[in-house]
Design a protein around this motif. Structure first.
Motif, mmCIF file in Angstrom:
data_model
loop_
_atom_site.group_PDB
_atom_site.id
_atom_site.type_symbol
_atom_site.label_atom_id
_atom_site.label_comp_id
_atom_site.label_asym_id
_atom_site.label_seq_id
_atom_site.Cartn_x
_atom_site.Cartn_y
_atom_site.Cartn_z
ATOM 1 N N UNK A 91 0.717 -1.086 -0.184
ATOM 2 C CA UNK A 91 -0.155 0.064 0.355
ATOM 3 C C UNK A 91 1.011 1.252 0.354
ATOM 4 N N UNK A 92 0.430 2.755 -0.196
ATOM 5 C CA UNK A 92 1.023 3.863 -0.493
ATOM 6 C C UNK A 92 0.277 5.252 0.368
ATOM 7 N N UNK A 93 1.204 5.345 1.114
ATOM 8 C CA UNK A 93 0.528 6.234 1.989
ATOM 9 C C UNK A 93 2.163 6.744 2.698
ATOM 10 N N UNK A 94 1.694 8.385 3.077
ATOM 11 C CA UNK A 94 2.678 8.944 3.240
ATOM 12 C C UNK A 94 2.630 8.535 5.278
ATOM 13 N N UNK A 95 4.000 8.207 5.988
ATOM 14 C CA UNK A 95 4.460 8.361 7.010
ATOM 15 C C UNK A 95 3.481 8.743 7.797
ATOM 16 N N UNK A 96 3.011 9.853 8.141
ATOM 17 C CA UNK A 96 2.193 10.213 8.912
ATOM 18 C C UNK A 96 0.611 10.203 8.699
ATOM 19 N N UNK A 97 0.542 9.329 7.628
ATOM 20 C CA UNK A 97 -0.805 9.621 7.640
ATOM 21 C C UNK A 97 -0.931 7.846 7.322
ATOM 22 N N UNK A 98 -0.052 6.731 7.587
ATOM 23 C CA UNK A 98 -0.125 5.568 7.309
ATOM 24 C C UNK A 98 -1.517 5.036 8.533
ATOM 25 N N UNK A 99 -2.471 4.036 8.089
ATOM 26 C CA UNK A 99 -3.403 3.691 8.783
ATOM 27 C C UNK A 99 -2.555 2.140 9.381
#
Length: 257
Positions: A91-99
């Motif tokens: 999955x790709x997401x910014x670290x600060x937003x990673x669930x």
């Protein structure tokens, strides 16, 4: 004598290429995937020589009981000579937003799955007194943290590299080799999804992301699944019998260590 190998996550992408390449080189292949239909299609398309019968079966790599059933079943029916733990997700997401839920899912499949399947395969090999070979699919993201938007994936693949070494150290006394391959930018359905995700996160086009990948790769092309598959075939061959605990970079020079 025909040798038998189990390949996980073989319903598409790198896993399918590994299954196909090994079948072309005379291996009897058990194609496993969470998607039964995909596994069946791959197994049906594999080339087979005299006395070779490829199989397909469903395998949830996070399930210890599933892995044991496959490993012991193959050992009893065909003999288990090698196991390739290839199944993986991203999955790709910014670290600060990673669930956290996505982190858990990534670690379950990419790291726990390698542990669970490797343990089942090794137990079956030890029981049958087989000096077999195990290959895990890691990533160049398992050797460097300079990979944007994939912190959980990076963590899982660093784990695979370390687990490979730990397995190799303990299983050496049984004559079992354990290695991993570290691919780079591979053209697969998973990478196609990542191209779209990364383009959205960067605010650029997918072609812009692709150009960045090419710029990172000295050999000036994106990797093909077959590039990885041939490396796996080598690590399973007799030529590699004195190689264990290795994390083989297969990335066209995109990351050098």
């Amino acid at each position: 004598m025909t040798k038998t190998v189990v390949v996980t996550g073989a319903g598409s992408g790198i896993g399918r290429a590994i299954a196909t390449t090994l079948a072309e080189r005379g291996w009897q292949v058990v194609v496993t995937d969470i998607d039964a239909a995909a596994a069946d299609l791959v197994a049906a398309a594999l080339p087979a020589g005299d006395g070779v019968r490829h199989e397909a079966t469903v395998l949830d790599v996070t399930s210890a009981s599933d892995a044991a059933t496959v490993a012991y079943g193959v050992t009893d029916r065909l003999g288990l000579d090698a196991w390739v733990s290839n199944a993986g997700i991203s999955f790709m997401h910014r670290f600060l937003d990673a669930p956290i839920a996505k982190f858990d899912q990534t670690m379950d499949v990419n790291l726990k799955g390698v542990f669970v399947c490797g343990q089942a395969a090794a137990r079956a090999m030890v029981r049958s007194n087989t000096a077999g070979a195990i290959v895990n699919t890691a990533s160049m993201a398992g050797k460097q943290g300079r990979v944007p938007f994939l912190a959980d994936y990076v963590a899982s693949k660093f784990g695979v590299v370390g687990l490979t070494q730990a397995m190799a150290y303990e299983l050496g006394e049984h004559g079992i080799t354990v290695n991993c391959v570290c691919p780079g930018y591979v053209e697969t359905p998973m990478q196609s999804r990542e191209l779209e995700w990364e383009a959205q996160l960067r605010g650029i086009t997918t072609e812009g992301v692709r150009a960045m990948m090419l710029d990172d790769t000295p050999l000036r092309r994106l990797e093909r699944p077959e590039d990885v598959a041939r490396s796996v075939a080598f690590l399973l061959s007799d030529d590699a019998r004195f190689i264990t605990g290795e994390a083989l970079a297969v990335n066209g020079g995109a990351y050098m260590d």
